[in-house]
Enzyme design. Structure first.
Site, PDB file in Angstrom:
ATOM      1  N   ASP A  29     -62.246 -29.589 -62.468  1.00 19.90           N
ATOM      2  CA  ASP A  29     -63.403 -29.036 -63.300  1.00 19.90           C
ATOM      3  C   ASP A  29     -63.746 -30.132 -63.377  1.00 19.90           C
ATOM      4  O   ASP A  29     -63.425 -31.128 -63.817  1.00 19.90           O
ATOM      5  CB  ASP A  29     -62.905 -28.086 -64.108  1.00 19.90           C
ATOM      6  CG  ASP A  29     -64.041 -27.452 -64.378  1.00 19.90           C
ATOM      7  OD1 ASP A  29     -64.489 -26.188 -64.487  1.00 19.90           O
ATOM      8  OD2 ASP A  29     -64.602 -27.926 -65.404  1.00 19.90           O
TER       9      ASP A  29
ATOM     10  N   ASN B 221     -76.315 -28.562 -67.353  1.00 20.42           N
ATOM     11  CA  ASN B 221     -77.050 -27.513 -67.165  1.00 20.42           C
ATOM     12  C   ASN B 221     -78.552 -27.477 -68.336  1.00 20.42           C
ATOM     13  O   ASN B 221     -79.566 -27.571 -67.899  1.00 20.42           O
ATOM     14  CB  ASN B 221     -76.583 -26.358 -66.697  1.00 20.42           C
ATOM     15  CG  ASN B 221     -76.218 -26.157 -64.812  1.00 20.42           C
ATOM     16  OD1 ASN B 221     -76.851 -27.130 -64.811  1.00 20.42           O
ATOM     17  ND2 ASN B 221     -75.347 -25.255 -65.202  1.00 20.42           N
TER      18      ASN B 221
ATOM     19  N   HIS C 101     -80.779 -26.834 -65.108  1.00 20.06           N
ATOM     20  CA  HIS C 101     -79.814 -26.505 -63.135  1.00 20.06           C
ATOM     21  C   HIS C 101     -80.234 -26.309 -61.859  1.00 20.06           C
ATOM     22  O   HIS C 101     -79.052 -26.878 -61.526  1.00 20.06           O
ATOM     23  CB  HIS C 101     -80.380 -24.985 -63.294  1.00 20.06           C
ATOM     24  CG  HIS C 101     -79.390 -24.068 -64.017  1.00 20.06           C
ATOM     25  ND1 HIS C 101     -78.269 -23.839 -64.341  1.00 20.06           N
ATOM     26  CD2 HIS C 101     -80.433 -23.374 -65.676  1.00 20.06           C
ATOM     27  CE1 HIS C 101     -77.998 -23.079 -65.623  1.00 20.06           C
ATOM     28  NE2 HIS C 101     -79.106 -22.456 -66.283  1.00 20.06           N
TER      29      HIS C 101
ATOM     30  N   ASP D 203     -77.133 -29.179 -59.748  1.00 13.35           N
ATOM     31  CA  ASP D 203     -77.018 -28.451 -58.815  1.00 13.35           C
ATOM     32  C   ASP D 203     -76.655 -29.808 -57.468  1.00 13.35           C
ATOM     33  O   ASP D 203     -75.872 -29.814 -56.468  1.00 13.35           O
ATOM     34  CB  ASP D 203     -78.067 -27.275 -57.379  1.00 13.35           C
ATOM     35  CG  ASP D 203     -77.956 -26.320 -58.304  1.00 13.35           C
ATOM     36  OD1 ASP D 203     -77.485 -25.854 -58.544  1.00 13.35           O
ATOM     37  OD2 ASP D 203     -78.888 -25.191 -58.245  1.00 13.35           O
TER      38      ASP D 203
ATOM     39  N   GLU E 116     -67.983 -24.707 -61.323  1.00 11.18           N
ATOM     40  CA  GLU E 116     -68.338 -26.199 -60.886  1.00 11.18           C
ATOM     41  C   GLU E 116     -66.492 -26.405 -60.676  1.00 11.18           C
ATOM     42  O   GLU E 116     -66.064 -27.493 -60.955  1.00 11.18           O
ATOM     43  CB  GLU E 116     -68.510 -27.135 -62.623  1.00 11.18           C
ATOM     44  CG  GLU E 116     -67.158 -26.897 -63.508  1.00 11.18           C
ATOM     45  CD  GLU E 116     -67.800 -25.622 -64.957  1.00 11.18           C
ATOM     46  OE1 GLU E 116     -67.901 -25.019 -65.981  1.00 11.18           O
ATOM     47  OE2 GLU E 116     -68.950 -24.485 -63.600  1.00 11.18           O
TER      48      GLU E 116
END
Length: 366
Positions: A238, A246, A251, A255, A281
């Protein structure tokens, strides 16, 4: 004169075998290994060559013509390994002997072997040509080679064969060869399209890793022993504080971070390892036939590499770390394995993140 009815029957048998083989290939062999695929293709070619001889075409009361060389053309154009071309030719040649061993049978055997050998040479010579040119030259060349070898190795006098039989047999054989190659090309394109669609459905659109559904299918195969009885290691990963990434950078940058971490995971494991995006994630890795200490060393190396190399997006350096939970299959049942690996990940995050925790009570591994 060629018996048109027998020619149509012979051609139809070949096309029916190829069509059925294509359907089996498409429906049941999408995920089969290359060895199985090539073995079944070779078997289909040998069977189609035998069937062509079984449904021979009478040119007169004494001369029988067949299309046993057409499967060799298919082998030359569609088989990956050259030795398989010779294997298919050998199988068809031996099938000729099943109708009786005599001068004609031996001549037929050596003709098939010669056409196969020439096919291997043509495969090398024509390898740099465009696919369409490869098809055209291979079909024309092997049909011509077949005619010449039959003329000079066969039991029919060469002049009689070349003057009386070839003008009838050669054009029809060439046209049928092109038709069958076109059929196989069409089946192959359909198969590749289905394979691409299936593969796309198994992939996460952003990271191009396997998605959760694909991971669960692989996990079931490994946990039930379908991919071997040896233990495997399951790793949950994770990205730490990804929501902050973010919130801070947006965002789009988030990404980019996901794609960068995905690439680093995929590029730093073995080709046999399964790497998937589990959701958001979170990632998951299956390490087959891997000892716990080796798995720890591998994931620790990746963790250190990710932590030491911020992700660069539009001249912005985004620091990234991840936490990981690890469990080995021979210590838990399949149901427990997922829960324990996920619980180990939770422990790693609770302990301060940017670390790996094994799925054992109080066993922090790094």
């Amino acid at each position: 004169m060629m018996n048109i009815k027998e020619f149509v029957i012979n051609a139809s048998v070949l096309m029916a075998i190829i069509t059925m083989g294509g359907l089996v290939y498409k429906q049941f062999l999408v995920n089969a290994g290359p060895r199985l695929k090539n073995s079944l293709l070779a078997a289909m070619l040998v069977f189609s060559g035998w069937a062509s001889m079984f449904f021979g075409i009478h040119l007169d009361d004494h001369v029988i013509f067949d299309l046993r060389f057409v499967p060799i053309i298919i082998a030359v154009l569609f088989m990956w390994k050259k030795e398989l071309i010779l294997l298919a030719g050998l199988g068809i040649g031996l099938a000729r002997l099943s109708f009786g061993i005599n001068e004609a049978a031996l001549s037929g055997f050596w003709t098939v072997m010669a056409v196969s050998a020439v096919g291997v040479i043509l495969r090398t010579v024509f390898s740099n040509l465009a696919p369409v040119k490869q098809v055209i030259w291979t079909v024309l060349a092997l049909n011509s080679v077949n005619v010449l070898f039959i003329a000079f190795l066969g039991v029919i006098p060469a002049r009689t064969y070349l003057v009386e039989i070839t003008p009838i047999a050669l054009p029809t054989s060439i046209l049928l060869s092109f038709l069958i190659v076109w059929m196989i090309n069409d089946l192959r394109r359909e198969f590749l399209s289905k394979q691409h669609l299936l593969e796309s459905a198994r992939r996460d659109p952003l990271t191009k890793l396997y998605n959760r559904g694909a991971f669960m299918a692989y996990f079931q195969q490994f946990s039930t022993g379908k991919r071997g009885k040896k233990p495997f290691v399951l790793v949950f990963i994770d990205i730490d504080h990804f929501k902050q990434v973010n919130d801070t950078y947006g965002h789009i940058v988030g990404d980019c971070v996901l794609k960068a971490v995905s690439g680093r995971l995929l590029n730093n494991v073995r080709s046999v390892d399964i790497v998937a995006r589990y959701g958001g994630e979170e990632f998951v890795i299956i390490l087959p036939d891997c000892a716990k200490k080796n798995a720890l060393a591998a994931i620790e190396r990746i963790r250190e590499m990710v932590a030491s190399q911020p992700v660069a997006v539009n001249n912005v350096q985004v620091p990234v770390t991840f936490s990981a939970g690890l469990a080995i299959s021979d210590e838990f049942t399949p149901e427990q394995l997922l829960k324990e690996a996920d619980h180990a990940l939770y422990k790693a995050k609770q302990a301060g993140r940017n670390r790996i925790v094994c799925a054992k009570p109080t066993a922090v591994c790094s």
